[in-house]
Design an enzyme around this catalytic site. Structure first.
Site, PDB file in Angstrom:
ATOM      1  N   LYS A   1     -23.127 -14.640  14.309  1.00  0.00           N
ATOM      2  CA  LYS A   1     -24.004 -14.090  14.652  1.00  0.00           C
ATOM      3  C   LYS A   1     -24.460 -12.990  14.491  1.00  0.00           C
ATOM      4  O   LYS A   1     -23.826 -12.128  14.848  1.00  0.00           O
ATOM      5  CB  LYS A   1     -23.938 -14.307  16.123  1.00  0.00           C
TER       6      LYS A   1
ATOM      7  N   GLU B   1     -15.653  -2.414  17.110  1.00  0.00           N
ATOM      8  CA  GLU B   1     -15.704  -1.641  15.719  1.00  0.00           C
ATOM      9  C   GLU B   1     -17.085  -0.586  16.174  1.00  0.00           C
ATOM     10  O   GLU B   1     -18.001  -1.393  16.135  1.00  0.00           O
ATOM     11  CB  GLU B   1     -15.746  -1.505  13.927  1.00  0.00           C
TER      12      GLU B   1
ATOM     13  N   CYS C   1     -23.053   4.165  12.581  1.00  0.00           N
ATOM     14  CA  CYS C   1     -21.924   4.843  13.042  1.00  0.00           C
ATOM     15  C   CYS C   1     -21.132   5.949  13.094  1.00  0.00           C
ATOM     16  O   CYS C   1     -20.345   6.374  13.641  1.00  0.00           O
ATOM     17  CB  CYS C   1     -20.813   3.395  12.976  1.00  0.00           C
TER      18      CYS C   1
ATOM     19  N   GLU D   1     -24.293   8.767  21.520  1.00  0.00           N
ATOM     20  CA  GLU D   1     -24.486   8.637  20.072  1.00  0.00           C
ATOM     21  C   GLU D   1     -26.215   8.154  20.116  1.00  0.00           C
ATOM     22  O   GLU D   1     -26.341   6.991  20.963  1.00  0.00           O
ATOM     23  CB  GLU D   1     -24.027   7.117  20.089  1.00  0.00           C
TER      24      GLU D   1
HETATM   25  P1  NDP Z   1     -25.165  -3.805  20.286  1.00  0.00           P
HETATM   26  O1  NDP Z   1     -24.199  -4.069  21.160  1.00  0.00           O
HETATM   27  O2  NDP Z   1     -26.536  -4.962  21.352  1.00  0.00           O
HETATM   28  O3  NDP Z   1     -25.610  -5.106  19.029  1.00  0.00           O
HETATM   29  C1  NDP Z   1     -24.550  -5.639  18.429  1.00  0.00           C
HETATM   30  C2  NDP Z   1     -24.446  -7.062  18.492  1.00  0.00           C
HETATM   31  O4  NDP Z   1     -24.218  -7.202  20.146  1.00  0.00           O
HETATM   32  C3  NDP Z   1     -25.985  -7.621  18.509  1.00  0.00           C
HETATM   33  O5  NDP Z   1     -25.077  -9.053  17.609  1.00  0.00           O
HETATM   34  C4  NDP Z   1     -26.399  -8.853  19.017  1.00  0.00           C
HETATM   35  O6  NDP Z   1     -26.896  -9.344  19.813  1.00  0.00           O
HETATM   36  C5  NDP Z   1     -25.185  -8.906  20.379  1.00  0.00           C
HETATM   37  N1  NDP Z   1     -25.022  -8.369  21.508  1.00  0.00           N
HETATM   38  C6  NDP Z   1     -25.768  -8.237  22.551  1.00  0.00           C
HETATM   39  N2  NDP Z   1     -25.750  -7.957  23.874  1.00  0.00           N
HETATM   40  C7  NDP Z   1     -24.508  -9.159  23.149  1.00  0.00           C
HETATM   41  C8  NDP Z   1     -23.513  -9.619  24.567  1.00  0.00           C
HETATM   42  N3  NDP Z   1     -23.801  -9.525  25.620  1.00  0.00           N
HETATM   43  N4  NDP Z   1     -22.298 -10.266  23.903  1.00  0.00           N
HETATM   44  C9  NDP Z   1     -22.715 -10.539  22.618  1.00  0.00           C
HETATM   45  N5  NDP Z   1     -23.059  -9.960  22.004  1.00  0.00           N
HETATM   46  C10 NDP Z   1     -23.954  -9.146  22.374  1.00  0.00           C
HETATM   47  O7  NDP Z   1     -26.385  -2.589  20.357  1.00  0.00           O
HETATM   48  P2  NDP Z   1     -27.884  -2.483  19.928  1.00  0.00           P
HETATM   49  O8  NDP Z   1     -28.761  -3.254  19.455  1.00  0.00           O
HETATM   50  O9  NDP Z   1     -28.741  -2.585  21.911  1.00  0.00           O
HETATM   51  O10 NDP Z   1     -28.103  -0.872  20.154  1.00  0.00           O
HETATM   52  C11 NDP Z   1     -27.971  -0.418  20.736  1.00  0.00           C
HETATM   53  C12 NDP Z   1     -27.446   0.954  20.478  1.00  0.00           C
HETATM   54  O11 NDP Z   1     -25.822   0.271  20.130  1.00  0.00           O
HETATM   55  C13 NDP Z   1     -27.871   1.701  19.229  1.00  0.00           C
HETATM   56  O12 NDP Z   1     -28.563   2.730  19.564  1.00  0.00           O
HETATM   57  C14 NDP Z   1     -26.403   2.444  19.024  1.00  0.00           C
HETATM   58  O13 NDP Z   1     -26.238   3.904  19.887  1.00  0.00           O
HETATM   59  C15 NDP Z   1     -25.709   1.432  19.599  1.00  0.00           C
HETATM   60  N6  NDP Z   1     -24.867   0.966  17.736  1.00  0.00           N
HETATM   61  C16 NDP Z   1     -24.254   1.045  17.636  1.00  0.00           C
HETATM   62  C17 NDP Z   1     -23.402   0.671  15.759  1.00  0.00           C
HETATM   63  C18 NDP Z   1     -22.354   0.070  15.143  1.00  0.00           C
HETATM   64  O14 NDP Z   1     -21.844   0.151  14.375  1.00  0.00           O
HETATM   65  N7  NDP Z   1     -21.700   1.791  15.748  1.00  0.00           N
HETATM   66  C19 NDP Z   1     -24.324  -0.293  15.545  1.00  0.00           C
HETATM   67  C20 NDP Z   1     -25.162  -0.887  16.767  1.00  0.00           C
HETATM   68  C21 NDP Z   1     -25.640  -0.244  17.969  1.00  0.00           C
HETATM   69  P3  NDP Z   1     -28.653  -8.739  19.885  1.00  0.00           P
HETATM   70  O15 NDP Z   1     -29.181  -8.244  18.354  1.00  0.00           O
HETATM   71  O16 NDP Z   1     -29.365  -9.974  19.678  1.00  0.00           O
HETATM   72  O17 NDP Z   1     -28.791  -8.489  21.240  1.00  0.00           O
END
Ligand code: NDP
Length: 499
Positions: A193, A268, A302, A400
């Protein structure tokens, strides 16, 4: 092609972008059962560039059924390891052949500079596939020494089963392949996904998987939203493991969701990584490392070095150097040839980063450079930003931000225990960076820092042989290396009485 050259985006991607994209389930391209689609936006322009299918729980269920069938009765886990390795190699070659197009798609979708997209999305992904292909035939159990007399014992490592891979938008393709490659190498099947903001290279990945001849159901790609699609994958009773990269908040919800059938979970998550610069460091390199470490991919990394701790003797020099680089950075669309920093991924991310800068100012931080959205551009462009006069109680130091914003703080201390306490004063523990020419200091401090990764004098970028992951709220488990492969296995112990 030289990755420095700007590709012709229209020629390379027009056909792909205008196609009505579907879900890839059981080797077939199918529309979302709901019939819904969602817009894919170019963050450099704010314009819609494609549409993807909005999968929901019923599509996830179909994908999980396909992955289950491919795991239980299909040829995948029982295929000789060399057969799995051969397909992973073929996939690597297919990525290289489609390199300019895939790099262009990644740049258009995420906003990252084309050079980065080409290097990470293509060269890195091919490396990743080849590295994990090598593991297919190298996993082994053990023959432990036991106390029972007259028994023969051994352990096996077996694939964990059906894996749900949920990936974010910051390095969409690298994250996806970083999960799929080890899972496939050991014989698991996968439902991927991708993030709703960046589905394009995951769709291209599925096309290449089809092209090189993976059996149906081994890899399924369901584009869609976190809720319902990602959540349905986490909640699904027939998924054996979730491998997730993303925010700590969603990571915690995944632990709760996985409890239903006690899925295995790898996480992660985020980071707030310290950069510690000592006065004896090569200061020019340290400046470059500190700037690249927070402005690379517009800080949406990250392992970004977002807390910059500099010994007071060289604080002004380092901060001036990072500020100078921030001023000179060419911010623009990823496909403009001289772009060094692209836009943030979305309006939401731009608002989030702007909100953090505003909160920093309210709490007394000084904006040394940047701090504003770049006006006059329709995309989500943010100025590279350096904050000073920050302290441990501010949200900009504790949380973050995931944007090009670094908090610079002087260290008035030479005691390594106290410096380690400052570095460890965070809920996270993903990465850390030490700059010094004194190897005694470097390695002593490396042991005191509570983080999954320590990079001394720059260290190196991602190498798939080196475990990647964090302490504390930065996650569970490790990706890459032996640990990353074994994370997709179960251990079985077998004992036999010899009399
Ligand atoms: P999320 O954690 O929401 O998204 C990561 C993935 O999880 C996406 O594929 C998302 O889908 C999916 N997801 C979201 N909600 C659910 C759920 N309830 N159950 C299962 N999967 C889910 O990150 P965001 O895009 O909202 O980013 C927000 C913040 O997260 C950023 O500003 C940053 O601080 C942090 N982040 C950290 C990352 C890292 O590598 N450590 C990477 C990305 C974000 P969808 O995109 O469709 O919502």
């Amino acid at each position: 092609m030289n990755a420095q050259l700007s590709p012709d985006p229209t020629r390379l991607t027009a056909g792909f972008l205008s196609a009505p994209h579907k879900l890839f389930i059981n080797g077939q391209w199918v529309p979302a059962r709901s019939g819904k689609m969602f817009d894919v936006i170019n963050p450099a322009t704010g314009q819609v560039i494609a549409q993807a299918a909005a999968g929901d729980a019923s599509d996830i269920d179909a994908a999980v059924k396909a992955a289950r069938q491919a795991f239980e009765t299909g040829p995948w886990p029982s295929m000789p390891p060399s057969g799995r390795a051969k397909l992973l190699w073929k996939l690597a070659e297919a990525f290289e052949a489609a390199g300019d197009e895939v790099g262009t798609l990644e740049s258009l979708d995420n906003g990252m500079p084309y050079r980065v997209a080409r290097f990470v999305a293509v060269n890195g992904v091919a490396e990743c596939l080849r590295y994990f292909a090598g593991w297919a035939g190298k996993l082994s159990g053990e023959v432990p020494t036991v106390s029972f007399p007259n028994h023969h014992v051994y352990t096996l490592r077996e694939p964990v089963g059906v894996v749900g891979a949920i990936v974010p938008w910051n390095f969409p393709l690298a994250m996806a392949v970083g999960k799929i490659a080890p899972a496939l190498a050991v014989g698991c099947t996968v439902v991927l996904k991708p993030a709703e903001l960046t589905p394009l290279t995951a769709i291209r990945l599925a096309q290449l998987i089809e092209q090189v001849g993976f059996p149906p159901g081994v890899v399924n790609v369901v584009t869609g939203f976190g809720d319902p699609a990602g959540k349905a994958l986490v909640d699904h009773p027939d998924v054996d493991k979730i491998s997730f990269t993303g925010s700590t908040v969603v990571g915690k919800s995944i632990i709760a969701g996985a409890a239903g059938n006690l899925k295995r979970v790898s996480l992660e998550l985020g980071g707030k990584s310290p950069v510690i610069i000592f006065p004896d460091a090569d200061l020019d390199r340290a400046v470059e490392g500190a700037a690249n470490g927070i402005f690379g991919n517009a800080g949406q990394v990250c392992v970004a070095g977002s807390r910059l701790y500099v010994h007071k003797k060289v604080f002004d020099r380092i901060v001036e150097g990072v500020v100078d680089r921030a001023k000179k950075l060419k911010v623009g669309a990823g496909l403009e040839p001289d772009t060094q920093m692209g836009p943030l991924v979305s309006q939401k991310q731009l608002d989030r980063v702007s909100g953090y800068i505003a909160s920093g100012k309210e709490q007394g931080a000084e904006v040394v450079v940047g701090g504003q959205r770049i006006e006059g551009k329709s995309g989500y462009f943010m100025q590279p930003t350096v904050l000073a006069e920050t302290n441990r109680d501010m949200r900009v130091v504790r949380e973050e931000i995931f944007g090009p914003v670094v908090c610079a703080m002087p260290i008035d201390d030479d005691d390594l225990d106290r410096i380690a306490r400052i570095a460890n004063d965070t809920d996270y523990g993903l990465s850390s960076y030490i700059w010094t020419r004194d190897m005694g200091i470097a390695h002593k401090l490396a042991r005191k820092i509570k983080a999954g990764m320590v990079r001394i004098n720059g260290g190196m970028g991602i190498d798939y042989a080196l475990p990647f992951g964090g302490y504390k709220q930065s996650g569970w488990g490790r990706e890459h290396g032996r640990e990353g492969v074994e994370a997709y296995t179960e251990v079985k112990s077998i004992s036999m009485a010899l009399n």
